[in-house]
Design a protein around this motif. Structure first.
Motif, short mmCIF file in Angstrom:
data_model
loop_
_atom_site.label_atom_id
_atom_site.label_comp_id
_atom_site.label_asym_id
_atom_site.label_seq_id
_atom_site.Cartn_x
_atom_site.Cartn_y
_atom_site.Cartn_z
N TYR A 160 0.84 -1.40 -0.10
CA TYR A 160 0.18 -0.18 0.07
C TYR A 160 1.01 1.31 -0.05
O TYR A 160 1.86 1.29 0.67
N ASP A 161 0.54 2.15 -0.92
CA ASP A 161 1.21 3.40 -0.91
C ASP A 161 0.50 4.59 -0.18
O ASP A 161 -0.56 4.93 -0.91
N VAL A 216 -6.03 -1.90 -9.87
CA VAL A 216 -5.50 -0.94 -8.76
C VAL A 216 -6.76 -0.90 -7.67
O VAL A 216 -8.10 -1.27 -7.76
N GLU A 275 0.91 7.57 -0.17
CA GLU A 275 0.73 9.06 -0.85
C GLU A 275 -0.35 8.81 -1.96
O GLU A 275 -1.31 9.63 -2.20
N LEU A 276 -0.37 7.48 -2.50
CA LEU A 276 -1.63 7.34 -3.33
C LEU A 276 -2.89 7.00 -2.67
O LEU A 276 -4.16 7.22 -3.37
N PRO A 290 -0.63 0.33 -5.24
CA PRO A 290 -0.22 0.39 -6.99
C PRO A 290 -0.69 -0.87 -7.61
O PRO A 290 -0.68 -1.90 -7.09
#
Length: 267
Positions: free
Chosen positions: A244-245, A259, A247-248, A252
């Motif tokens: 898990y990112d 996604v 910032e996103l 991804p």
């Protein structure tokens, strides 16, 4: 005597001995918190043989709850080592908390600041003195709805490669049920807390290389892959294809996988 009761007795006895050399405020924090923790949880851990009995070592773990350091300190202390945690510098401005952290020998992290280099220096100095330094490379407890480690920050690799200290991967699970991200501790029913350590991560392929972002990212990924493998064992589940990112606000896309949105429900 049940094994679980034996573990709690060992923790209580060891922490009482260690309090005397940890400063008043750190000792007081142990005295206040531990009666609740010891009798409000079911403790289970593995891999203590991988924690070096002497010399500096970097203990690297995933982060699922603000209570992780409490249980990780218990693990280390019961096996003869007191971890010194890297914690956000803002906590050193909070009354009482700053005294607990300072007298416990913990290390401030100055993120997004001109003093960020002090964090690395403080950790490397502690390792050179033979301390065990604990770090959560995610920077905070995970925002992944399924509780898996997020994309990590690469400062942990900088510390590891500059210090040359052994890197011991560690997985935490169950602490998020004891102390959820939003809410108070949940003592009943008693929560199962699992901690697992693995053998030192082999970073020899990075030895002597310039500490570029590419090198640091690759070394960090290797470390966190080992942490996540331990977590798979604690959970008896398989990790997602990509971390898990934050910032996103999503995980991804991986080849052949759609996604994931931030609203995906936790399992």
């Amino acid at each position: 005597m049940p094994p679980e009761l034996t573990v709690r007795g060992r923790i209580a006895a060891t922490l009482r001995r260690r309090r005397r050399g940890s400063g008043f405020w750190f000792g007081l924090a142990i005295a206040v918190i531990w009666p609740i923790v010891l009798w409000g949880t079911r403790l289970g851990w593995r891999g203590a043989e991988h924690l070096p009995r002497t010399g500096g070592a970097l203990l690297v773990g995933n982060h699922v709850s603000f209570s992780d350091p409490i249980f990780d300190i218990a693990f280390g202390t019961t096996h003869g080592r007191i971890p010194r945690f890297m914690a956000k510098g803002e906590l050193w401005g909070v009354p009482v908390v700053k005294w607990v952290l300072g007298q416990g020998g913990h290390i401030p992290v100055y993120r997004a600041s001109k003093r960020v280099g002090e964090s690395f220096t403080g950790a490397i100095d502690a390792l050179s003195r033979g301390e065990v330094v604990a770090v959560y490379p995610e920077g905070t407890y995970t925002a992944d709805p399924e509780g898996w480690p997020m994309k990590p920050k690469n400062g942990v690799a900088r510390i590891a490669l500059r210090s040359g200290a052994p890197v011991i991967p560690m997985a935490n699970w169950g602490t998020q049920d004891f102390l959820p991200a939003e809410g108070r501790p949940k003592l009943f029913p008693r929560k199962r807390i699992g901690i697992a350590l693995g053998p030192p991560v082999d970073l020899s392929e990075f030895a002597g290389k310039p500490l570029t972002r590419t090198t640091l990212d690759a070394a960090t990924k290797k470390i966190m892959d080992e942490v996540t493998t331990l977590l798979e064992g604690l959970r008896d589940e398989t990790r997602p294809a990509t971390p898990y990112d934050p910032e996103l606000g999503a995980r991804p896309e991986a080849p052949g996988e759609p996604v994931e949105g931030p609203g995906r429900a936790a399992s």
